[in-house]
Enzyme design. Structure first.
Site, mmCIF file in Angstrom:
data_model
loop_
_atom_site.group_PDB
_atom_site.id
_atom_site.type_symbol
_atom_site.label_atom_id
_atom_site.label_comp_id
_atom_site.label_asym_id
_atom_site.label_seq_id
_atom_site.Cartn_x
_atom_site.Cartn_y
_atom_site.Cartn_z
ATOM 1 N N CYS A 34 0.824 -1.225 0.000
ATOM 2 C CA CYS A 34 0.000 0.000 0.000
ATOM 3 C C CYS A 34 0.850 1.263 0.000
ATOM 4 C CB CYS A 34 -0.955 0.005 1.187
ATOM 5 S SG CYS A 34 -2.086 -1.388 1.129
ATOM 6 N N HIS A 81 -13.508 9.197 -7.549
ATOM 7 C CA HIS A 81 -12.518 9.301 -8.613
ATOM 8 C C HIS A 81 -11.455 10.348 -8.319
ATOM 9 C CE1 HIS A 81 -15.727 7.030 -10.545
ATOM 10 N NE2 HIS A 81 -14.728 6.423 -11.152
ATOM 11 N N GLU A 124 -13.368 -0.920 2.835
ATOM 12 C CA GLU A 124 -12.335 -0.658 1.831
ATOM 13 C C GLU A 124 -12.210 -1.842 0.883
ATOM 14 O OE1 GLU A 124 -8.204 1.540 2.318
ATOM 15 O OE2 GLU A 124 -8.086 -0.546 2.919
HETATM 16 NI NI NI Z 1 -5.459 0.833 -0.100
#
Ligand code: NI
Length: 140
Positions: A34, A81, A124
């Site tokens: 990440c 976005h 998420e």
């Molecule tokens: Ni992430």
């Protein structure tokens, strides 16, 4: 009588987990993939829970159109976005699920008046979600 209403929304956004207060090495160790400099995206599922009494005239806790309009204008249009790291809201903060979720809660708590905000839950991925119920939620 107090009742709860939960509404679900979706938005797609990109981020990079990287903390300014840690070294490159610490960042890589803490965030793993990440921390990739090019970032990556998620399809976030956002759940907003509000509460109030059921209006005898409408039979509803809160005007869904008003809630949708508020979330659309103040959250989805801003975060959808977007590269979350580039937003002023995340200057000096890492756009983790935790930080996005508490930010959404604060925006609703400060600006949405037709009903009380109880909780915000942000998914998420299929494997992780975070929820925040304000400072009240921390009381044991
Ligand atoms: Ni992430």
């Amino acid at each position: 009588m107090k009742a709860h209403l939960t509404r679900r929304y979706w938005f797609a956004a990109s981020h990079r987990l990287h903390s300014e207060v840690m070294s490159e090495e610490e960042n890589r160790r803490t965030y793993g993939k990440c921390n990739n400099p090019y970032g990556h995206g998620h399809n976030y599922a956002l759940e907003v829970t509000v509460s109030g009494s059921v209006d005898p005239a409408t039979g509803m806790v809160c005007d869904l159109v008003a809630l949708d309009r508020f979330v659309e204008t103040n959250i989805l249009e801003k975060f959808g976005h977007a590269n979350l790291n580039a937003l002023a809201e995340f200057r000096g903060a890492v756009p983790t699920t935790e930080n996005i979720c508490t930010l959404v809660y604060d925006v609703l708590e400060k600006g949405f008046r037709p009903a009380s905000v109880e909780k915000v839950r942000l998914e998420e991925t299929m494997l992780n979600a975070f929820e925040y119920a304000g400072e009240r939620g921390l009381r044991i």
